[in-house]
Design a protein around this motif. Structure first.
Motif, PDB file in Angstrom:
ATOM      1  N   PRO A   1       0.875  -1.204  -0.124  1.00 15.07           N
ATOM      2  CA  PRO A   1      -0.051   0.064  -0.104  1.00 15.07           C
ATOM      3  C   PRO A   1       0.937   1.274   0.019  1.00 15.07           C
ATOM      4  CG  PRO A   1      -0.812  -1.554   1.672  1.00 15.07           C
ATOM      5  CD  PRO A   1       0.574  -1.991   1.199  1.00 15.07           C
ATOM      6  N   TRP A   2       0.281   2.514  -0.409  1.00 13.73           N
ATOM      7  CA  TRP A   2       0.967   3.751  -0.356  1.00 13.73           C
ATOM      8  C   TRP A   2       1.443   4.036   1.173  1.00 13.73           C
ATOM      9  CZ3 TRP A   2       2.580   6.869  -4.250  1.00 13.73           C
ATOM     10  CH2 TRP A   2       1.852   6.635  -5.250  1.00 13.73           C
ATOM     11  N   ILE A   3       0.804   3.691   1.942  1.00 16.44           N
ATOM     12  CA  ILE A   3       1.144   3.894   3.466  1.00 16.44           C
ATOM     13  C   ILE A   3       2.640   3.297   3.661  1.00 16.44           C
ATOM     14  CG2 ILE A   3      -0.195   2.326   4.409  1.00 16.44           C
ATOM     15  CD1 ILE A   3       0.576   5.674   5.940  1.00 16.44           C
ATOM     16  N   ALA A   4       2.701   1.902   2.997  1.00 19.02           N
ATOM     17  CA  ALA A   4       3.837   1.387   3.337  1.00 19.02           C
ATOM     18  C   ALA A   4       5.276   2.109   2.552  1.00 19.02           C
ATOM     19  CB  ALA A   4       3.998  -0.057   2.925  1.00 19.02           C
ATOM     20  N   GLY A   5       4.984   2.386   1.433  1.00 15.45           N
ATOM     21  CA  GLY A   5       5.896   3.444   0.739  1.00 15.45           C
ATOM     22  C   GLY A   5       6.181   4.536   1.520  1.00 15.45           C
ATOM     23  N   VAL A   6       5.160   5.344   2.098  1.00 13.01           N
ATOM     24  CA  VAL A   6       5.586   6.362   2.805  1.00 13.01           C
ATOM     25  C   VAL A   6       6.483   6.058   3.942  1.00 13.01           C
ATOM     26  CG1 VAL A   6       4.566   8.434   4.254  1.00 13.01           C
ATOM     27  CG2 VAL A   6       3.383   7.544   2.180  1.00 13.01           C
ATOM     28  N   ALA A   7       5.996   4.960   4.700  1.00 15.20           N
ATOM     29  CA  ALA A   7       6.615   4.470   5.766  1.00 15.20           C
ATOM     30  C   ALA A   7       8.129   4.106   5.391  1.00 15.20           C
ATOM     31  CB  ALA A   7       5.887   3.367   6.545  1.00 15.20           C
ATOM     32  N   ALA A   8       8.489   3.344   4.225  1.00 16.31           N
ATOM     33  CA  ALA A   8       9.728   3.113   3.880  1.00 16.31           C
ATOM     34  C   ALA A   8      10.472   4.233   3.593  1.00 16.31           C
ATOM     35  CB  ALA A   8       9.637   2.125   2.614  1.00 16.31           C
ATOM     36  N   LEU A   9      10.102   5.359   2.979  1.00 13.59           N
ATOM     37  CA  LEU A   9      10.797   6.605   2.827  1.00 13.59           C
ATOM     38  C   LEU A   9      11.155   7.087   3.917  1.00 13.59           C
ATOM     39  CD1 LEU A   9      11.851   8.827   1.038  1.00 13.59           C
ATOM     40  CD2 LEU A   9       9.763   9.824   1.027  1.00 13.59           C
ATOM     41  N   LEU A  10      10.200   7.319   4.927  1.00 16.73           N
ATOM     42  CA  LEU A  10      10.261   7.965   6.033  1.00 16.73           C
ATOM     43  C   LEU A  10      11.685   7.185   6.855  1.00 16.73           C
ATOM     44  CD1 LEU A  10       9.671  10.027   8.307  1.00 16.73           C
ATOM     45  CD2 LEU A  10       7.901   8.697   9.071  1.00 16.73           C
ATOM     46  N   LEU A  11      11.365   5.953   6.977  1.00 16.48           N
ATOM     47  CA  LEU A  11      12.541   5.290   7.809  1.00 16.48           C
ATOM     48  C   LEU A  11      13.939   5.348   7.159  1.00 16.48           C
ATOM     49  CD1 LEU A  11      10.667   1.846   8.254  1.00 16.48           C
ATOM     50  CD2 LEU A  11      11.645   3.420  10.213  1.00 16.48           C
ATOM     51  N   LEU A  12      13.789   5.334   5.826  1.00 14.60           N
ATOM     52  CA  LEU A  12      15.104   5.691   5.061  1.00 14.60           C
ATOM     53  C   LEU A  12      15.736   6.987   5.433  1.00 14.60           C
ATOM     54  CD1 LEU A  12      17.277   4.932   3.103  1.00 14.60           C
ATOM     55  CD2 LEU A  12      15.780   5.648   1.259  1.00 14.60           C
ATOM     56  N   CYS A  13      14.826   8.085   5.383  1.00  9.53           N
ATOM     57  CA  CYS A  13      15.311   9.263   5.634  1.00  9.53           C
ATOM     58  C   CYS A  13      15.690   9.807   7.137  1.00  9.53           C
ATOM     59  CB  CYS A  13      14.120  10.486   5.004  1.00  9.53           C
ATOM     60  SG  CYS A  13      13.942  10.166   3.260  1.00  9.53           S
ATOM     61  N   LEU A  14      15.073   8.961   8.002  1.00  8.81           N
ATOM     62  CA  LEU A  14      15.507   8.905   9.289  1.00  8.81           C
ATOM     63  C   LEU A  14      16.851   8.577   9.554  1.00  8.81           C
ATOM     64  CD1 LEU A  14      12.120   8.010  11.096  1.00  8.81           C
ATOM     65  CD2 LEU A  14      12.908  10.242  10.920  1.00  8.81           C
ATOM     66  N   TYR A  15      17.357   7.310   8.804  1.00  6.15           N
ATOM     67  CA  TYR A  15      18.462   6.942   9.078  1.00  6.15           C
ATOM     68  C   TYR A  15      19.551   7.885   8.345  1.00  6.15           C
ATOM     69  CZ  TYR A  15      22.575   4.451   6.798  1.00  6.15           C
ATOM     70  OH  TYR A  15      23.735   3.863   6.634  1.00  6.15           O
ATOM     71  N   LEU A  16      19.189   8.351   6.959  1.00  5.51           N
ATOM     72  CA  LEU A  16      20.188   9.230   6.242  1.00  5.51           C
ATOM     73  C   LEU A  16      20.445  10.590   7.149  1.00  5.51           C
ATOM     74  CD1 LEU A  16      18.882   8.618   2.761  1.00  5.51           C
ATOM     75  CD2 LEU A  16      21.170   7.848   3.670  1.00  5.51           C
ATOM     76  N   GLY A  17      19.221  11.107   7.537  1.00 10.94           N
ATOM     77  CA  GLY A  17      19.393  12.236   8.307  1.00 10.94           C
ATOM     78  C   GLY A  17      20.396  12.282   9.603  1.00 10.94           C
ATOM     79  N   ALA A  18      20.556  11.011   9.979  1.00  7.67           N
ATOM     80  CA  ALA A  18      21.499  11.027  11.214  1.00  7.67           C
ATOM     81  C   ALA A  18      22.943  11.430  10.858  1.00  7.67           C
ATOM     82  CB  ALA A  18      21.592   9.470  11.751  1.00  7.67           C
ATOM     83  N   TYR A  19      23.227  11.431   9.359  1.00  7.52           N
ATOM     84  CA  TYR A  19      24.558  11.556   9.055  1.00  7.52           C
ATOM     85  C   TYR A  19      24.879  13.130   9.107  1.00  7.52           C
ATOM     86  CZ  TYR A  19      25.457   6.910   7.327  1.00  7.52           C
ATOM     87  OH  TYR A  19      25.762   5.768   7.303  1.00  7.52           O
ATOM     88  N   LEU A  20      23.711  14.071   8.762  1.00  4.48           N
ATOM     89  CA  LEU A  20      24.025  15.451   8.775  1.00  4.48           C
ATOM     90  C   LEU A  20      23.850  15.724  10.444  1.00  4.48           C
ATOM     91  CD1 LEU A  20      22.932  15.396   5.754  1.00  4.48           C
ATOM     92  CD2 LEU A  20      22.339  17.701   6.133  1.00  4.48           C
ATOM     93  N   GLY A  21      22.975  15.173  11.155  1.00  5.71           N
ATOM     94  CA  GLY A  21      22.937  15.485  12.592  1.00  5.71           C
ATOM     95  C   GLY A  21      24.384  15.176  13.165  1.00  5.71           C
ATOM     96  N   ALA A  22      24.988  13.891  12.835  1.00  3.18           N
ATOM     97  CA  ALA A  22      26.455  13.734  13.335  1.00  3.18           C
ATOM     98  C   ALA A  22      27.189  14.714  13.019  1.00  3.18           C
ATOM     99  CB  ALA A  22      26.915  12.191  12.901  1.00  3.18           C
ATOM    100  N   PHE A  23      27.017  15.069  11.788  1.00  3.03           N
ATOM    101  CA  PHE A  23      28.235  16.442  11.217  1.00  3.03           C
ATOM    102  C   PHE A  23      28.196  17.405  12.207  1.00  3.03           C
ATOM    103  CE2 PHE A  23      28.269  20.145   8.697  1.00  3.03           C
ATOM    104  CZ  PHE A  23      29.778  20.139   8.551  1.00  3.03           C
ATOM    105  N   ALA A  24      26.739  18.024  12.238  1.00  6.60           N
ATOM    106  CA  ALA A  24      26.560  18.990  13.248  1.00  6.60           C
ATOM    107  C   ALA A  24      27.074  18.956  14.736  1.00  6.60           C
ATOM    108  CB  ALA A  24      25.202  19.490  13.192  1.00  6.60           C
TER     109      ALA A  24
END
Length: 532
Positions: free
Chosen positions: A94-117
């Motif tokens: 379902p669409w909601i699973a696609g949204v959840a997958a994107l959100l999980l991926l971005c929560l992971y990738l965002g950690a790299y900018l957080g670690a940089f700062a």
């Protein structure tokens, strides 16, 4: 509903501070995202990190992490928004699973900018220290993102500079990480000019570090331009002396929704036969079809009729061919499946092949199948694919071809390995129909372009729905096709033997940056904090 005021109260901060942080995170995400295709406003990358760096140099580490993390999450949500449609339409969820997958991926990738700062704030010292520490820390984290788990180096900062031809030549020494270094260096120099204004209360209002920082940044960028201009002349001279091949690429524009439907197989082959016949009028030496252009097991007796139909099309001219197809081979009592590129003569003789090495999780195999039994693969043609051997090339001629299938083109170590094995030409077979009409096909082509410059090899790219085209060893693009149109292109490409420093030493620059980040951060920074 929880409000910003409630969050501020829980954290003991004013709501205005929270709103300020949200504003700067949104501003940074906007600048970073718009630096990539589309619209590819690469100049924005040179200022996109300034707000985050200023906050990191003037605030506590926890605040810096918060702003950095939010900036990263918002940036990747915008950059990778195509993930939702891909997973929903082709993953059978379902669409909601696609949204959840994107959100999980971005929560992971965002950690790299957080670690940089966080790291920049935690281990900040004088202005000149920060000027060097920021870019080496950024490169170290980008390299970690490239290697960690299965690796996801999509959207590294250096890729934003694709349109600056002289500047990108430095990647034949440093890889794309060298460009990321320069971009962060300039952002830090600009941030140091803002810090005296933003942090008056601390008393750190001197202008020595900002002036020195701008001078160092300008010198480094200027040196990169000088190197690039000189190197372009050298590589152009080498191209002029190299043997050339006339290469054709075919873009079938086959709808992903029917690509694997047996009722459309003959229609698909007719499309490629017709387009190839047009390309053959230019008398190419080699014609390339996209990834899995033949939606069946080429050469497998089960699909013998379809194989003969393909070979009938290949016999139209005297060219040799590289075509993408799934492959199945017996392995004991079972089967092994491969995403393969076949090299075939006009007589139908297979003279070489390449099996994809870096497989797409959830696209070509399902990790943790016992847990994720309900997830369907995006490629429905076979069981889980097996990986090929890194560094394999196609050796059926007097020259060798290094093949990249699909998103292998975003992993520079794979093209480097093929050139080390003797490849004089790179070929990228891909099917970007998954991405729809988003910015992803443009971003994918952008990253593939850098592989040509890093290795000093010409690149021919054949994509099912685009972008197909050619990149010369300096990075010039010719024959780029529009998206979602049937097309073919033919160009003369040099078979190069030049060896770049990047091919010779690989990611040495990234490793040096990682070492410096550890030395300057936890080691020197930790000593300073223990001995104030």
């Amino acid at each position: 509903m929880v409000s910003v005021n409630d969050i501020a109260m829980w954290r003991g901060e004013s709501s205005s501070r929270v709103w300020t942080d949200l504003f700067w995170a949104c501003a940074g995400a906007f600048l970073l995202t718009f630096a990539f295709p589309r619209p590819a406003l690469g100049l924005l990358a040179w200022v996109g990190l300034v707000p985050l760096i200023v906050i990191s140099l003037t605030s506590a580490p926890i605040r810096a992490f918060r702003v950095g993390y939010l900036t990263g999450v918002l940036h990747f949500l915008a950059l990778l928004r195509w993930v939702i449609g891909t997973i929903h339409q082709y993953g059978g969820v379902p669409w909601i699973a696609g949204v959840a997958a994107l959100l999980l991926l971005c929560l992971y990738l965002g950690a790299y900018l957080g670690a940089f700062a966080w790291g920049l704030s935690r281990w900040r010292r004088g202005g000149f220290f920060s000027l060097l520490f920021a870019p080496v820390l950024w490169v170290a984290l980008e390299y970690l993102r490239t290697m960690a788990l299965t690796g996801f180096p999509w959207g590294l900062l250096g890729y934003t500079q694709q349109n600056s031809l002289a500047l990108i030549q430095v990647v034949d020494v440093t890889g794309v990480y060298g460009l990321s270094f320069l971009v962060v260096l300039v952002n830090t120099a600009l941030a140091l000019c803002v810090v005296p204004l933003a942090d008056r209360e601390s008393g750190r209002c001197g202008w020595g570090a900002p002036v020195l920082g701008m001078a160092v940044a300008a010198a480094c960028v200027g040196a990169a331009f000088v190197y690039g201009t000189h190197r372009m002349a050298q590589v152009d001279e080498a191209q002029g002396k190299a043997t050339t091949l006339k290469v054709g690429v075919v873009q079938g524009n086959i709808d992903q929704a029917v690509k694997w439907d047996g009722a459309y197989q003959f229609a698909t082959l007719e499309t490629y036969r017709r387009l190839s016949a047009e390309a053959l009028k230019q008398k190419p030496d080699l014609v390339v079809w996209p990834e899995t252009a033949t939606p069946f097991y080429y050469l497998n007796p089960v699909d013998g009729v379809l194989t003969r139909e393909v070979n009938r099309g290949l016999a139209q001219g005297d060219a040799d061919w590289i075509l993408g197809a799934p492959a199945a081979e017996r392995a004991g009592q079972g089967w092994r499946y491969f995403n393969r590129a076949y090299a075939v003569t006009s007589e139908g003789a297979v003279i070489g092949s390449y099996d994809k090495v870096h497989l797409v999780p959830f696209g070509e195999y399902i990790p943790f199948q016992d847990l994720l039994f309900f997830v369907k693969r995006l490629v429905a043609s076979a069981g889980n694919f097996s990986a090929g051997t890194k560094g394999d090339t196609i050796k059926g001629w007097d020259w060798q071809v290094g093949v990249q299938i699909c998103f292998e083109s975003i992993f520079p170590e794979l093209s480097v390995a093929s050139v080390r094995s003797g490849a004089g030409l790179l070929v990228n077979l891909t099917n970007d129909a998954w991405f729809g009409r988003s910015g992803a096909p443009f971003q994918h082509f952008q990253m593939a372009r850098f592989r040509a410059v890093e290795t000093r090899r010409a690149l021919a790219r054949s994509a099912n729905t685009g972008i197909s085209g050619f990149v010369d060893p300096v990075g010039r693009v010719t024959g780029a096709t529009p998206l979602y149109e049937e097309a073919w292109r033919v160009a003369s490409l040099p078979v190069m033997s030049l060896t770049s420093l990047y091919v010779r030493f690989g990611d040495l620059f990234a490793w040096v940056c990682a070492g410096l980040a550890l030395l300057m951060g936890p080691v020197i920074g930790g000593v300073r904090r223990r001995n104030p």
